[in-house]
Scaffold this active site. Structure first.
Site, mmCIF file in Angstrom:
data_model
loop_
_atom_site.group_PDB
_atom_site.id
_atom_site.type_symbol
_atom_site.label_atom_id
_atom_site.label_comp_id
_atom_site.label_asym_id
_atom_site.label_seq_id
_atom_site.Cartn_x
_atom_site.Cartn_y
_atom_site.Cartn_z
ATOM 1 C CG HIS A 1 40.839 33.142 18.926
ATOM 2 N ND1 HIS A 1 40.682 34.066 17.912
ATOM 3 C CD2 HIS A 1 39.581 32.769 19.267
ATOM 4 C CE1 HIS A 1 39.392 34.234 17.659
ATOM 5 N NE2 HIS A 1 38.693 33.457 18.471
ATOM 6 C CD GLU A 2 38.555 29.951 21.518
ATOM 7 O OE1 GLU A 2 37.708 30.647 22.119
ATOM 8 O OE2 GLU A 2 38.443 29.634 20.317
ATOM 9 C CD GLU B 1 34.983 35.597 17.535
ATOM 10 O OE1 GLU B 1 36.224 35.488 17.557
ATOM 11 O OE2 GLU B 1 34.217 34.681 17.897
ATOM 12 C CG HIS C 1 36.642 34.624 22.683
ATOM 13 N ND1 HIS C 1 35.858 35.629 22.156
ATOM 14 C CD2 HIS C 1 36.979 33.832 21.634
ATOM 15 C CE1 HIS C 1 35.726 35.431 20.846
ATOM 16 N NE2 HIS C 1 36.410 34.363 20.498
HETATM 17 ZN ZN LIG Z 1 36.619 33.559 18.568
#
Ligand SMILES: [Zn+2]
Ligand SMILES: [Zn+2]
Lengths: 496, 496
Positions: free
Chosen positions: B266-267, B296, B270
């Protein structure tokens, strides 16, 4: 600190300097992060951000209201501590106000770039790469020195010394260092003669991980509070951060744990000074460290006065056994840590030959600043002086020669003398401390190391910059700096 | 970016916002350090320093020259990118200018204190300790919301939404979320029925160290450039830093590696967005991320669209074997990562139940801001909604209930909807991508994951904020946000 409403100008100044302290907090963080955590991709924007921040701090320190407010605050009814704070505010203002903001920003940015490149250039022994960077940086350093000199009616090099050591002059240093030169080479020779028969102790390899565990244990023994600071790794060990959050670093050599360990002891001395600064004066100039020589006196007190003494080595030997499973005896440890042997690297030098590294740098800096020494001629200058001072050949070994220290790579000239002044203060403090507490070795043997730190806390740490350096040293030891204690210390330890 | 001398006002603005970016760099560093490195002793002075910095950035963003300069720059001959930059400058100025500096500083300082206490309070399930802090913070949040609302002629909650999602309204969200509520509970029930017979896969324990090695390997597979960022540990994972130096964090659970691993995925999403922002616009408002929902969408593209797909799991399964010596089959991995099971914790939720956590927070935030919900009644509100949305009992479990997220502890209301909007954008981007590149799973099987990122780079990352969100999404996918793709994605993956 209580503020009566009858001191509005003083109050305004303290609020302003508290604000400056907030930005200096960020500056300390940026410096620490750059040395310990930052990946290479961050260097350009970090350099720009730090330069912007340096400029902003400089603008705050030279805000046009300050000069008038200081004059008006001088007419206000201040207690003696407030008067000390006002004196330090005036000094900081003056130090900042003489240098134009553009120069501050330009030098900060160039220093960041130069340091960044130096890390790789040093690893590659790349003097040709480093030389033009240092030349560019030296231009700005000389410009800064000459601007500071004119404003304070000092010589340019004195003006640089005064950034770290308020009141110190080249003349006084030449006197102190001249004396040193008269007896130190003889002492080195004698000690080497005495130690000639000693056989070399070979060390086992220890992982960085177990060395770190040992280091933390020794830091705790030295009273370091881990809720108020950290230990990390950087290629050039230092002690940064802010009083409530001291960031110290070391480096680990798997083949020789002794240097990283004593590096930790050294930086812990700096850290305890910072952690011990008066809490009620945090954020104010009077609450800061007194000078860099006094700072180094605290690290060198830990590293040299305590750390290489038999009492300390006796205490930490069980920790070595615990963390490294080391079988070294106290005698062997003592042998390792009091071995006098001329070497290339300042930070690895024993305490007897260490001042020679400073003598060389002091001469070089004077020459670089007054123009009698060109950057291009630095390696030759280095080789000559290492030969004559320590009998070592350093030709073509730039990385372990004039490229070894971070100081010049970031344009910090005038700092090096603080190390040897610090060693001298540390010796003077120990003799004064022992006059009232008895031998330090005995205190340690009785488990009373806290008494040692209580003495330092009471006499040095808790004083911050409330006293001048002269006052501080006189109150703590009965006299101002007297290099005879350093000589006495070396002779007692090494000629026995 | 070239500046013709015929655009002096625009030029002046860009220089000013570059300066702001330098201070925002320091702010990002302070935030990251506070979450990953800072010992407890640093929190008070860090809080004060960050508040001072926030105030300074706010003062720079509201400098009195800006408004006039924007007006004058609008008369200058700008190219379309410069016009975009000017639009973003105007938006940032407006967002900052409506809030008084005192409020910014007070909220920053209180948020730091509140967050710091929350870390311990959460661990201790200490709602009684957290409640008064949250109440104090909510007072400032409501003050901020009402000031922003008045200035922009919005409702207070819309004004908060607009900090993260320019142009988003409560009304539009209620429409989107209302639709979601009409089919999601049914889908959850159906999927749970389909998965009812599946047996639970038990996981072995893996050290944080080996999980970290796996994580780094997966990050490299996802194209993360370690010369431009770092991976560390924090109790609440996040992606911080600056484009050249992205700092992402995760946390490791020795008993369950699957959550920490997907946290890293997830990160990394980003991070790649930030690292992919247009370099020539760094430091300018047009060079920043488009909105938090778009941010996001990039993390959720990695975590959900890619990460829980069979193609990705097939690729990383050998890495699990290598670093963890895990014997999990691709089928088992697929089973773990597509398991739908209502749970207490938002960040650990599967992608089907996740929006329910957002629906709850959206309703709570609206109530907290419009005054219809008191902080004191939050636990009861939480329990009721968790019961009705996910059928879970959360009474007395504050740490896994309304105290679980950092957002409210730092006074950040209006952010949560971005997660579900992001999930919807991510699905929409995948369908658009596959329309031109073919199935993502096939690209991964062919070793062509780079094509996936090239599409994102071209359509999203490299655009920064040069386009509005609507324009960006329309150019990338042919239409503005259309939640049907999210539904289609869930049905395709979970009803097969
Ligand atoms: Zn996030
Ligand atoms: Zn030192």
């Amino acid at each position: 600190m209580t503020h009566s409403p009858s001191t509005p100008h003083y109050l305004h100044l303290t609020e302003h300097f508290q604000k400056i302290a907030h930005f200096e907090h960020l500056s300390a963080l940026g410096d620490w992060d750059q040395a310990t955590m930052m990946p290479i991709g961050g260097s350009e924007s970090r350099g720009a951000a730090m330069a912007e921040l340096a400029r902003h701090i400089h603008e705050l320190k030279t805000d046009c209201f300050i000069e008038t407010s200081i004059e008006q605050a001088e007419e206000e009814l201040l207690d003696s501590h407030q008067m000390s704070n006002l004196r330090e505010i005036r000094y900081q203002f003056m130090q900042a106000n003489v240098v134009p903001a553009d120069l501050v920003q330009a030098k900060t940015q160039l220093a960041y770039r130069c340091e960044h490149a130096w890390r790789e250039q040093r690893a590659n022994n790349d003097w040709q790469g480093f030389k033009p960077n240092l030349e560019a940086l030296m231009k700005l350093v000389k410009e800064e020195a000459s601007i500071r000199a004119q404003a304070q009616e000092l010589t340019p090099y004195d003006a640089l010394l005064n950034k770290f050591e308020p009141g110190m002059t080249t003349k006084r240093l030449e006197h102190i260092f001249g004396d040193l030169k008269s007896w130190l080479p003889g002492l080195i020779e004698t000690v080497q003669g005495l130690q000639a028969g000693d056989s070399k102790i070979s060390l086992a390899k220890y992982s960085a991980r177990s060395q770190e565990a040992l280091g933390r244990d020794v830091m705790a023994y030295l009273g370091f509070d881990f809720t108020q600071g950290r230990l990390d790794v950087s290629s050039h060990p230092f002690c940064g951060g802010v009083p409530g959050d001291i960031r110290l670093t070391t480096r680990y050599d798997e083949a020789d744990f002794t240097s990283g360990l004593m590096g930790i002891v050294h930086e812990t001395g700096h850290a305890r000074y910072e952690q011990g600064l008066p809490k009620e004066w945090r954020g104010q100039p009077a609450g800061g460290h007194r000078s860099m020589a006094i700072h180094e006196s605290q690290s060198l007190f830990c590293e040299m006065q305590l750390g290489r003494g038999e009492g300390f080595l006796t205490q930490i030997q069980p920790k070595l056994r615990k963390h490294l499973n080391s079988q070294l005896t106290i005698g062997e440890l003592n042998h390792i840590y009091t071995r006098v042997k001329p070497g290339l690297i300042r930070v690895d030098a024993d305490e007897v030959t260490y001042p020679c590294h400073i003598l060389l740098r002091f001469e070089a800096e004077k020459g670089l600043v007054d123009g009698s020494l060109d950057v291009a001629d630095l390696p030759e200058f280095w080789a000559e002086h290492m030969k004559s001072l320590l009998g070592i050949d350093t030709r073509d070994d730039y990385r372990n020669g004039c490229m070894q220290d971070i100081h010049w790579a970031v344009g910090e000239l005038g700092y090096f003398p603080s190390y040897t002044l610090g060693a001298m203060y540390a010796a003077q403090f120990r003799f004064a401390m022992e006059a009232s507490l008895g031998p330090v070795d005995e205190l340690l043997a009785q488990g009373n190391i806290a008494q040692v730190f209580d003495w330092l806390d009471k006499n040095i740490w808790s004083q911050g910059s409330l006293l001048t350096t002269e006052e501080l040293v006189k109150r703590a030891t009965g006299e101002t700096l007297n290099p005879k204690f350093f000589r006495r210390h070396l002779e007692q330890r090494y000629l026995k």
